[in-house]
Design a protein around this motif. Structure first.
Motif: not given
Length: 235
Positions: A122-125, A136-146
């Protein structure tokens, strides 16, 4: 000449937007460092504004315990001045590289925990501005939860650390988790707070009865862009 003109450009921009000229005095220091070929790692220095580094140098004491999100020159800086340093790093390659430096310097008071982001459906939500969404809004972290990365500090008791440094991923999420873990009289330190969403969810940090705020704006080692580092001392 190119470096001078770039510095002047950012100096004027900061003066207009932040109504301060305090960073002007750091030009010679910044210029010499830019030409030195050094890194923050071999200098064993945090990658923050110059005035923030000076403030930390005056603040750190041998008995202090430090927690930091984001490792690097700051890790070596704190290890040489404080009792213990607990660091969380999301990048495995950088963590391995830094561990070699720590072994070379024979630093026994540092622990680095590698916690990478985890894929989520649900990253895009989720909203990077929400300190409970862990993205994160960083492109390298797209799709990830921290989330696990942020919650690493929860293995320690509340009011345990003299210094908690937020200088890694999802910083607004880290700020929320950090607040209860700072000792009375200790510091919460957040770098790059010119990005307003880092602190926007936390009006309590602006309450002088709870926290004493000190901020440093200006040049950063080897960078053309200026930045801001915020210190909050817990009452």
């Amino acid at each position: 000449m190119k470096e001078f003109l770039l510095y002047v450009r950012f100096a004027i921009d900061y003066a207009l937007n932040n109504k301060t000229l305090s960073h002007i005095k750091q030009f010679i220091r910044w210029y010499k460092d830019k030409k030195s070929g050094d890194t923050t790692l071999n200098r064993r220095s945090p990658w923050m504004t110059y005035d923030a580094v000076d403030f930390l140098s005056a603040t750190c004491r041998p008995g202090m315990s430090v927690f930091e999100w984001g490792s690097g020159g700051s890790t070596l800086f704190f290890a040489s001045r404080c009792k213990q340093v607990h660091t969380v790093e999301h990048d495995p390659d950088w963590k391995d590289f830094l561990n070699k430096k720590i072994e070379e310097l024979d630093l026994k008071n540092v622990s680095i925990q590698e916690i990478a982001g985890k894929p989520i459906a649900d990253f895009n939500e989720r909203d990077y501005r929400n300190p409970d969404d862990f993205v994160s809004k960083d492109k390298k972290s797209a799709g990830l939860s921290f989330e696990d990365y942020v919650k690493a500090i929860d293995t320690f008791p509340e009011e345990y650390f003299d210094l908690v440094v937020v200088d890694g991923r999802v910083r607004n999420c880290c700020v929320k988790r950090a607040i209860p873990h700072v000792k009375k009289g200790g510091y919460l330190i957040v770098d790059n707070t010119d990005r307003s969403y880092y602190l926007a969810p936390f009006p309590e940090l602006q309450d002088p009865s709870k926290w004493k705020k000190t901020e440093f704006q200006g040049p950063v080692f080897f960078q053309h862009a200026f930045s801001k580092t915020s210190f909050f001392k817990k009452a």
